[in-house]
Design a protein around this motif. Structure first.
Motif, PDB file in Angstrom:
ATOM      1  N   TYR A 147      67.138   3.445  70.926  1.00 13.67           N
ATOM      2  CA  TYR A 147      66.683   2.756  69.722  1.00 13.67           C
ATOM      3  C   TYR A 147      66.989   1.257  69.814  1.00 13.67           C
ATOM      4  O   TYR A 147      66.134   0.418  69.535  1.00 13.67           O
ATOM      5  CB  TYR A 147      67.354   3.314  68.467  1.00 13.67           C
ATOM      6  CG  TYR A 147      66.999   4.722  68.090  1.00 13.67           C
ATOM      7  CD1 TYR A 147      65.851   5.354  68.555  1.00 13.67           C
ATOM      8  CD2 TYR A 147      67.816   5.440  67.235  1.00 13.67           C
ATOM      9  CE1 TYR A 147      65.539   6.655  68.176  1.00 13.67           C
ATOM     10  CE2 TYR A 147      67.505   6.741  66.847  1.00 13.67           C
ATOM     11  CZ  TYR A 147      66.373   7.344  67.324  1.00 13.67           C
ATOM     12  OH  TYR A 147      66.072   8.617  66.948  1.00 13.67           O
ATOM     13  N   VAL A 148      68.219   0.936  70.179  1.00 11.14           N
ATOM     14  CA  VAL A 148      68.630  -0.471  70.235  1.00 11.14           C
ATOM     15  C   VAL A 148      67.857  -1.210  71.333  1.00 11.14           C
ATOM     16  O   VAL A 148      67.397  -2.337  71.129  1.00 11.14           O
ATOM     17  CB  VAL A 148      70.157  -0.598  70.418  1.00 11.14           C
ATOM     18  CG1 VAL A 148      70.563  -2.043  70.644  1.00 11.14           C
ATOM     19  CG2 VAL A 148      70.887  -0.016  69.211  1.00 11.14           C
ATOM     20  N   ALA A 149      67.676  -0.556  72.476  1.00  8.33           N
ATOM     21  CA  ALA A 149      66.908  -1.180  73.564  1.00  8.33           C
ATOM     22  C   ALA A 149      65.461  -1.420  73.124  1.00  8.33           C
ATOM     23  O   ALA A 149      64.878  -2.480  73.401  1.00  8.33           O
ATOM     24  CB  ALA A 149      66.944  -0.301  74.804  1.00  8.33           C
ATOM     25  N   LYS A 150      64.881  -0.458  72.431  1.00  4.03           N
ATOM     26  CA  LYS A 150      63.503  -0.604  71.944  1.00  4.03           C
ATOM     27  C   LYS A 150      63.408  -1.760  70.951  1.00  4.03           C
ATOM     28  O   LYS A 150      62.473  -2.558  71.001  1.00  4.03           O
ATOM     29  CB  LYS A 150      63.040   0.697  71.288  1.00  4.03           C
ATOM     30  CG  LYS A 150      61.626   0.666  70.787  1.00  4.03           C
ATOM     31  CD  LYS A 150      61.212   1.999  70.210  1.00  4.03           C
ATOM     32  CE  LYS A 150      59.779   1.968  69.733  1.00  4.03           C
ATOM     33  NZ  LYS A 150      59.336   3.261  69.218  1.00  4.03           N
ATOM     34  N   ALA A 151      64.376  -1.854  70.056  1.00  2.00           N
ATOM     35  CA  ALA A 151      64.377  -2.931  69.068  1.00  2.00           C
ATOM     36  C   ALA A 151      64.538  -4.296  69.732  1.00  2.00           C
ATOM     37  O   ALA A 151      63.862  -5.264  69.362  1.00  2.00           O
ATOM     38  CB  ALA A 151      65.479  -2.699  68.027  1.00  2.00           C
ATOM     39  N   LEU A 152      65.432  -4.397  70.699  1.00  2.00           N
ATOM     40  CA  LEU A 152      65.618  -5.656  71.410  1.00  2.00           C
ATOM     41  C   LEU A 152      64.349  -6.070  72.143  1.00  2.00           C
ATOM     42  O   LEU A 152      63.956  -7.232  72.098  1.00  2.00           O
ATOM     43  CB  LEU A 152      66.796  -5.542  72.394  1.00  2.00           C
ATOM     44  CG  LEU A 152      68.181  -5.555  71.781  1.00  2.00           C
ATOM     45  CD1 LEU A 152      69.235  -5.183  72.822  1.00  2.00           C
ATOM     46  CD2 LEU A 152      68.483  -6.922  71.178  1.00  2.00           C
TER      47      LEU A 152
END
Length: 169
Positions: free
Chosen positions: A156-161
């Protein structure tokens, strides 16, 4: 748009033929003639900076204008909600920490840009990213809070970044 550049003939025609209709429609939706005038201006400004449309592609000009105006209204209401939340949070700060009006305006503008960047992310992706970046929560704590695995939180965090990097350019 520079001072010598003329508006698109399509936008000029839309404005000439339908600005009274759009102002009346917005006034009925908002209940305020001044706010309606501002949002009507923003609607036509959005059309001016958008890639040029083809006149034959606009079958229903009033439907087209109300669709664009609805999107402008949504952005307007989102900004108002963000500003209210920010001012409520600011009211809880002690007086020496309070910021100048200029600092508040800059911070509010940055918050709106971040909100626009995160728009389009799924709710879990957005929440995981905000918990990680704003609250400084560990991935394991985020996973427990969201009821997902730690690897899902990492994704999730990688996708958001990645989403933010693409939209920041």
């Amino acid at each position: 748009m520079s001072a010598i550049e003329l508006p698109s003939p399509i936008v000029a025609t839309l404005y000439h033929d339908h600005h009274r209709f759009l102002h009346g429609w917005l006034r009925r939706k908002l209940g305020c003639a001044f706010e309606a005038a501002d949002l009507m201006h923003d609607t036509f400004l959005r059309l001016l900076v958008a890639p040029p449309a083809k006149a034959e592609a606009i079958v229903e000009p009033r439907g087209f204008l109300t669709t664009v105006a609805k999107r402008v209204m949504i952005d307007h209401f989102r900004r108002q909600a963000l500003e209210r939340a920010y001012l409520e949070a600011l009211a809880t700060w002690p007086e020496p920490v309070a910021q100048s009006p200029e600092q508040r305006a800059l911070l509010l503008e940055a918050l709106c840009e971040i909100d626009a960047m995160l728009d389009g992310l799924g709710p879990r992706v957005r929440q995981a990213f905000l918990l990680s970046q704003l609250d400084g929560m560990a991935y394991a704590d985020i996973a427990a809070r969201l009821g997902v695995s730690v690897s899902s939180v990492k994704q999730y965090v990688a996708k958001a970044l990645a989403h933010c990097l693409v939209h920041a350019q």
